[in-house]
Each structure stands twice: as structure tokens, then as C-alpha cells.
Design a protein around this motif. Structure first.
Motif, mmCIF file in Angstrom:
data_model
loop_
_atom_site.group_PDB
_atom_site.id
_atom_site.type_symbol
_atom_site.label_atom_id
_atom_site.label_comp_id
_atom_site.label_asym_id
_atom_site.label_seq_id
_atom_site.Cartn_x
_atom_site.Cartn_y
_atom_site.Cartn_z
ATOM 1 N N GLU A 19 85.835 19.612 18.894
ATOM 2 C CA GLU A 19 84.497 19.024 18.733
ATOM 3 C C GLU A 19 83.959 19.226 17.327
ATOM 4 O OE1 GLU A 19 82.074 20.488 21.932
ATOM 5 O OE2 GLU A 19 83.135 19.243 23.405
ATOM 6 N N VAL A 20 84.213 20.386 16.742
ATOM 7 C CA VAL A 20 83.752 20.636 15.375
ATOM 8 C C VAL A 20 84.906 20.314 14.422
ATOM 9 C CG1 VAL A 20 82.903 22.373 13.757
ATOM 10 C CG2 VAL A 20 82.143 22.424 16.150
ATOM 11 N N PRO A 21 84.721 19.329 13.525
ATOM 12 C CA PRO A 21 85.838 18.880 12.682
ATOM 13 C C PRO A 21 86.071 19.793 11.479
ATOM 14 C CG PRO A 21 83.898 17.552 12.230
ATOM 15 C CD PRO A 21 83.504 18.515 13.322
ATOM 16 N N HIS A 22 86.257 21.048 11.765
ATOM 17 C CA HIS A 22 86.474 22.075 10.741
ATOM 18 C C HIS A 22 87.363 23.115 11.431
ATOM 19 C CE1 HIS A 22 84.378 24.859 7.522
ATOM 20 N NE2 HIS A 22 85.556 25.340 7.857
ATOM 21 N N VAL A 23 88.582 23.280 10.914
ATOM 22 C CA VAL A 23 89.575 24.146 11.576
ATOM 23 C C VAL A 23 88.962 25.467 12.030
ATOM 24 C CG1 VAL A 23 91.638 25.556 11.153
ATOM 25 C CG2 VAL A 23 91.550 23.208 10.295
ATOM 26 N N HIS A 24 89.280 25.863 13.246
ATOM 27 C CA HIS A 24 88.835 27.171 13.743
ATOM 28 C C HIS A 24 89.784 27.634 14.843
ATOM 29 C CE1 HIS A 24 86.780 23.944 15.905
ATOM 30 N NE2 HIS A 24 86.810 24.716 16.970
ATOM 31 N N VAL A 25 89.983 28.943 14.875
ATOM 32 C CA VAL A 25 90.842 29.553 15.894
ATOM 33 C C VAL A 25 89.940 30.287 16.880
ATOM 34 C CG1 VAL A 25 92.736 31.159 16.333
ATOM 35 C CG2 VAL A 25 92.678 29.856 14.182
ATOM 36 N N HIS A 26 90.095 29.964 18.151
ATOM 37 C CA HIS A 26 89.341 30.648 19.204
ATOM 38 C C HIS A 26 90.074 31.921 19.620
ATOM 39 C CE1 HIS A 26 86.615 27.266 20.517
ATOM 40 N NE2 HIS A 26 87.563 26.531 19.956
ATOM 41 N N LEU A 27 89.353 33.030 19.653
ATOM 42 C CA LEU A 27 89.862 34.270 20.257
ATOM 43 C C LEU A 27 89.010 34.510 21.500
ATOM 44 C CD1 LEU A 27 90.085 36.580 17.072
ATOM 45 C CD2 LEU A 27 91.735 34.890 17.893
ATOM 46 N N VAL A 28 89.613 34.295 22.645
ATOM 47 C CA VAL A 28 88.865 34.385 23.905
ATOM 48 C C VAL A 28 89.358 35.593 24.699
ATOM 49 C CG1 VAL A 28 88.184 33.188 26.017
ATOM 50 C CG2 VAL A 28 88.678 31.861 23.951
ATOM 51 N N GLY A 60 82.591 38.414 23.661
ATOM 52 C CA GLY A 60 83.472 38.653 22.518
ATOM 53 C C GLY A 60 84.178 37.410 21.998
ATOM 54 N N HIS A 61 83.972 36.251 22.640
ATOM 55 C CA HIS A 61 84.597 34.996 22.173
ATOM 56 C C HIS A 61 84.235 34.796 20.697
ATOM 57 C CE1 HIS A 61 84.993 30.329 22.951
ATOM 58 N NE2 HIS A 61 85.681 30.714 21.884
ATOM 59 N N THR A 62 85.283 34.771 19.879
ATOM 60 C CA THR A 62 85.116 34.759 18.419
ATOM 61 C C THR A 62 85.823 33.548 17.834
ATOM 62 O OG1 THR A 62 84.998 37.181 18.383
ATOM 63 C CG2 THR A 62 85.659 36.111 16.329
ATOM 64 N N LEU A 63 85.227 32.990 16.779
ATOM 65 C CA LEU A 63 85.844 31.883 16.058
ATOM 66 C C LEU A 63 86.260 32.376 14.680
ATOM 67 C CD1 LEU A 63 83.240 29.085 16.918
ATOM 68 C CD2 LEU A 63 85.426 29.529 18.061
ATOM 69 N N GLY A 80 93.374 41.217 27.740
ATOM 70 C CA GLY A 80 94.237 40.299 26.999
ATOM 71 C C GLY A 80 93.367 39.349 26.215
ATOM 72 N N LEU A 81 94.014 38.409 25.535
ATOM 73 C CA LEU A 81 93.279 37.416 24.742
ATOM 74 C C LEU A 81 93.993 36.087 24.888
ATOM 75 C CD1 LEU A 81 92.749 38.787 21.112
ATOM 76 C CD2 LEU A 81 90.950 38.356 22.759
ATOM 77 N N THR A 82 93.238 35.016 24.966
ATOM 78 C CA THR A 82 93.821 33.696 24.757
ATOM 79 C C THR A 82 93.451 33.281 23.337
ATOM 80 O OG1 THR A 82 93.736 33.058 27.083
ATOM 81 C CG2 THR A 82 93.812 31.283 25.476
ATOM 82 N N VAL A 83 94.470 32.948 22.555
ATOM 83 C CA VAL A 83 94.269 32.543 21.158
ATOM 84 C C VAL A 83 94.621 31.063 21.081
ATOM 85 C CG1 VAL A 83 95.001 32.915 18.774
ATOM 86 C CG2 VAL A 83 94.886 34.852 20.371
ATOM 87 N N GLY A 84 93.666 30.237 20.623
ATOM 88 C CA GLY A 84 93.951 28.810 20.646
ATOM 89 C C GLY A 84 93.206 28.004 19.612
ATOM 90 N N VAL A 85 93.783 26.855 19.308
ATOM 91 C CA VAL A 85 93.162 25.907 18.386
ATOM 92 C C VAL A 85 93.130 24.549 19.069
ATOM 93 C CG1 VAL A 85 93.326 24.773 16.140
ATOM 94 C CG2 VAL A 85 94.143 27.134 16.400
ATOM 95 N N ASN A 86 91.952 23.960 19.160
ATOM 96 C CA ASN A 86 91.856 22.563 19.568
ATOM 97 C C ASN A 86 92.050 21.751 18.287
ATOM 98 O OD1 ASN A 86 91.244 23.184 22.291
ATOM 99 N ND2 ASN A 86 89.104 23.518 21.761
ATOM 100 N N ASP A 87 93.254 21.260 18.078
ATOM 101 C CA ASP A 87 93.613 20.638 16.801
ATOM 102 C C ASP A 87 93.611 19.124 16.954
ATOM 103 O OD1 ASP A 87 94.445 20.588 14.120
ATOM 104 O OD2 ASP A 87 96.554 20.567 14.682
ATOM 105 N N GLU A 143 89.606 42.363 21.205
ATOM 106 C CA GLU A 143 90.025 42.806 22.541
ATOM 107 C C GLU A 143 89.437 44.182 22.861
ATOM 108 O OE1 GLU A 143 94.165 42.094 23.449
ATOM 109 O OE2 GLU A 143 94.190 43.725 24.894
ATOM 110 N N ASP A 144 89.524 45.091 21.887
ATOM 111 C CA ASP A 144 89.052 46.457 22.133
ATOM 112 C C ASP A 144 87.524 46.519 22.236
ATOM 113 O OD1 ASP A 144 91.691 47.095 21.978
ATOM 114 O OD2 ASP A 144 91.579 48.125 20.049
#
Ligand code: 5GP
Length: 140
Positions: free
Chosen positions: A95-104, A38-41, A81-88, A74-75
Motif C-alpha cells: 500500500e505504501v509505495p516505499h520499500v519496507h520490511v515488516h517484522l511481525v 512490536g510490529h516494526t517497519l 517467533g517473527l514473521t519477516v515480510g515484504v509486500n513487494d 522479538e525479545d
């Protein structure tokens, strides 16, 4: 003109992806190398490298999408639970130079850690240093 980012190529349909959400400004798809099922960007369609570069409207749309997708992701995988994060920025592991939010998605006993583990050792800051930093952030 610079090369389109991999995420622009997904937006353009040139690279396949499992898209789970799409509006005029924002797209979300499963990560190709998931840290968990379910890891989503969540990605603004227009390419900007850093959060600080995002126009206000794109930022608002991005975070609205995060808000909508967190329970759905999550469902979908029955996570706990979820870890929500941005490698900014590259220093933060981007690694990818285009903003993205990880939902893990996270699961009880999955062996992962909290977000507190992402930085190196914890700094030992004096009250004066903390006051100074807080003041500089407040002014910006
Ligand atoms: P970053 O380190 O930049 O925050 O994370 C980039 C993420 O993009 C990684 O988790 C990586 O697995 C994912 N990714 C890279 N290339 C592709 C791709 O072509 N398709 C999809 N769906 N994800 C990708």
C-alpha cells in the motif's frame, strides 16, 4: 516532483513515529496499525518503490538493519517467533509505495498462519514447467 511518501515524511520528522532504529540510510519505527505488539517497519530513508529499485548499498543497509532488529523486536515483546515480510508491489498487497520490511512478532497460539498462506491456491506445475522457471530465474 512526486509527493513524498508517508515514510519520507516520517524520515523528515513531519509525521511523528516511534522510531526504534536510525542510521544515515535506514530507519525503523513501530507500525501505526500493528498486527501484533512490536510490529516494526524497517525502511530505507531514500524512497524507492520496489525491492528491485533499491541501490545495492541501500539494500545491504536495509537487510543489515533487519538482521540487527529481529532479535531486538522479538525479545522486546517476549515473542516466540517473527514473521519477516515484504509486500513487494501492489499485487502483493503493498500500500505504501516505499520499500519496507515488516517484522511481525508471533506468539504460540496467536491464531495467525505461516507465510505459505499469502498467495492464492497452489499451482500444479509439471517438472518441465519447474525446470523452465528455474532456468529463467538462474539466467536473470
Ligand atoms: P504495506 O501494505 O504497504 O506493506 O504496509 C504499509 C504499512 O504501513 C501498514 O502496516 C500500515 O499500518 C503502516 N503505516 C501506514 N501509514 C503509517 C504511518 O503514518 N505511520 C506508521 N508508523 N505506519 C504507517
Amino acid at each position: 516532483m512526486s509527493e513524498p511518501t508517508i515514510f519520507e515524511q516520517i524520515v523528515a520528522g513531519d509525521i511523528p513515529a516511534r522510531v526504534v532504529y536510525e542510521t544515515d540510510t535506514t530507519i525503523a519505527f513501530l507500525d501505526a496499525n500493528p498486527l501484533a505488539p512490536g510490529h516494526t517497519l524497517v525502511v530505507p530513508k531514500e524512497a524507492h518503490e520496489r525491492l528491485r529499485d533499491l541501490p545495492d548499498e541501500a539494500a545491504a543497509d536495509l537487510w543489515a538493519a533487519v538482521d540487527e532488529l529481529t532479535p531486538r523486536v522479538e525479545d522486546a515483546v517476549d515473542a516466540d517467533g517473527l514473521t519477516v515480510g515484504v509486500n513487494d508491489g501492489a499485487a502483493a498487497g503493498q500500500e505504501v509505495p516505499h520499500v519496507h520490511v515488516h517484522l511481525v512478532p508471533r506468539f504460540d497460539g496467536d491464531g495467525g498462519g505461516p507465510i505459505h498462506g499469502v498467495a492464492g491456491g497452489r499451482p500444479d506445475l509439471s517438472d518441465g514447467e519447474l525446470d523452465d522457471i528455474a532456468g529463467r530465474i538462474e539466467r536473470d
